[in-house]
Write a protein that holds these residues in place. Structure first.
Motif, mmCIF file in Angstrom:
data_model
loop_
_atom_site.group_PDB
_atom_site.id
_atom_site.type_symbol
_atom_site.label_atom_id
_atom_site.label_comp_id
_atom_site.label_asym_id
_atom_site.label_seq_id
_atom_site.Cartn_x
_atom_site.Cartn_y
_atom_site.Cartn_z
ATOM 1 N N ARG A 75 -13.863 -13.846 -6.775
ATOM 2 C CA ARG A 75 -13.353 -14.612 -7.915
ATOM 3 C C ARG A 75 -11.992 -14.077 -8.347
ATOM 4 O O ARG A 75 -11.092 -14.848 -8.701
ATOM 5 N N TYR A 78 -9.411 -15.324 -5.925
ATOM 6 C CA TYR A 78 -9.047 -16.718 -6.160
ATOM 7 C C TYR A 78 -8.088 -16.841 -7.339
ATOM 8 O O TYR A 78 -7.098 -17.590 -7.278
ATOM 9 N N HIS A 84 -8.269 -21.507 -1.158
ATOM 10 C CA HIS A 84 -9.587 -22.129 -0.999
ATOM 11 C C HIS A 84 -10.527 -21.209 -0.233
ATOM 12 O O HIS A 84 -11.750 -21.286 -0.388
ATOM 13 N N VAL A 87 -12.496 -19.238 -2.687
ATOM 14 C CA VAL A 87 -13.538 -20.083 -3.277
ATOM 15 C C VAL A 87 -14.697 -20.219 -2.297
ATOM 16 O O VAL A 87 -15.869 -20.136 -2.673
ATOM 17 N N ALA A 105 -22.156 -26.373 -5.856
ATOM 18 C CA ALA A 105 -21.089 -26.773 -6.781
ATOM 19 C C ALA A 105 -19.766 -26.117 -6.394
ATOM 20 O O ALA A 105 -18.697 -26.748 -6.463
ATOM 21 N N VAL A 106 -19.816 -24.855 -5.950
ATOM 22 C CA VAL A 106 -18.594 -24.151 -5.549
ATOM 23 C C VAL A 106 -18.021 -24.770 -4.275
ATOM 24 O O VAL A 106 -16.798 -24.961 -4.163
ATOM 25 N N GLU A 108 -18.333 -27.811 -3.328
ATOM 26 C CA GLU A 108 -17.755 -29.099 -3.709
ATOM 27 C C GLU A 108 -16.397 -28.896 -4.374
ATOM 28 O O GLU A 108 -15.460 -29.678 -4.156
ATOM 29 N N GLU A 109 -16.278 -27.839 -5.164
ATOM 30 C CA GLU A 109 -14.980 -27.490 -5.767
ATOM 31 C C GLU A 109 -13.977 -27.140 -4.671
ATOM 32 O O GLU A 109 -12.819 -27.587 -4.693
ATOM 33 N N GLU A 110 -14.422 -26.352 -3.676
ATOM 34 C CA GLU A 110 -13.527 -25.986 -2.576
ATOM 35 C C GLU A 110 -13.026 -27.223 -1.837
ATOM 36 O O GLU A 110 -11.849 -27.281 -1.432
ATOM 37 N N ARG A 112 -12.147 -29.991 -2.822
ATOM 38 C CA ARG A 112 -10.990 -30.604 -3.488
ATOM 39 C C ARG A 112 -9.709 -29.815 -3.264
ATOM 40 O O ARG A 112 -8.609 -30.323 -3.521
ATOM 41 N N LEU A 113 -9.828 -28.559 -2.798
ATOM 42 C CA LEU A 113 -8.664 -27.693 -2.593
ATOM 43 C C LEU A 113 -8.199 -27.647 -1.138
ATOM 44 O O LEU A 113 -7.167 -27.053 -0.842
ATOM 45 N N ASN A 124 -16.286 -26.269 5.463
ATOM 46 C CA ASN A 124 -16.799 -26.663 4.155
ATOM 47 C C ASN A 124 -17.996 -27.594 4.292
ATOM 48 O O ASN A 124 -19.017 -27.423 3.607
#
Length: 208
Positions: A75, A78, A84, A87, A105-106, A108-110, A112-113, A124
């Motif tokens: 963390r 990041y 990414h 992440v 959830a993490v 899914e966040e990645e 987007r990056l 991913n």
């Protein structure tokens, strides 16, 4: 840890150990990790300030079960780098710790990056599919694992392809057909060996 083999967590596969001098401590660390010598990696990299060294150190911590320390490290990376890959490692450690919904959830966040790169997308998608598989979600896991294989084939990276086949092997062992499981097993072993990852091939041998 099941499913730990995938690109971007090892050395050259994720860039952390690529194109470095043999005496570089980070390169030495990845070689030690291939042998499971995580305590030696920790001693070697403790105090090394570079992001590459800290990335490798987090991996060694995670594989010793020291998930909280590894999470804090990734963390922090990041926040400093915006990468990414950091992440991704947060998600991987959460998955290893059994915190599957948080891991998803993490990842899914990645997503987007990610850069427009099939290897990064494959990695991913693999993690999302594998985490859905661990959660027992038959349809979602299959869709993500199949998408991971498609991207891995577009990347021409044998390790990414091997990991996708491994994930699909595990899916078919749980939900699918014996014939399909065998096909993915043979492909995973062949591709792990092509990528120079004998340990990955041996782990697949032991799955079915």
């Amino acid at each position: 840890a099941p499913g730990a083999h995938h690109p971007q967590v090892g050395g050259p596969g994720g860039g952390a150990g690529a194109h470095v001098r043999p005496e570089d401590p980070v390169a030495r660390a990845w070689a030690l990790m291939e042998e499971g010598r995580f305590k030696e990696v920790e001693a070697l990299l403790q105090g090394e300030p570079s992001p590459e060294a800290r990335f490798a150190l987090g991996y060694a911590l995670a594989f010793q079960g020291r998930h909280a320390e590894a999470l804090a490290l990734y963390r922090g990376l990041y926040e400093e780098t915006g990468s990414h890959r950091a992440v991704h490692q947060v998600g991987m450690v959460l998955r290893m710790a059994g915190r599957l919904e948080e891991a998803l959830a993490v990842f899914e966040e990645e997503a987007r990056l990610l850069p427009p790169d099939p290897l990064a997308r494959s990695t991913n998608l693999y993690e999302r599919g594998y985490t859905w598989l661990l959660l027992g979600e038959e349809e979602a896991s299959l869709a993500f694992l199949q998408a991971s294989l498609t991207e891995a084939e577009a990347s021409s990276d044998p390790l990414a392809q091997a990991c996708a086949h491994r994930g699909l092997l595990e899916w078919h062992l749980r939900f699918g057909l014996t014939e399909e499981a065998q096909r993915h097993k043979e492909a995973a072993i062949r591709l792990f060996l092509e990528a120079g990852d004998r340990k990955g091939a041996e782990e697949v041998e032991g799955l079915a």
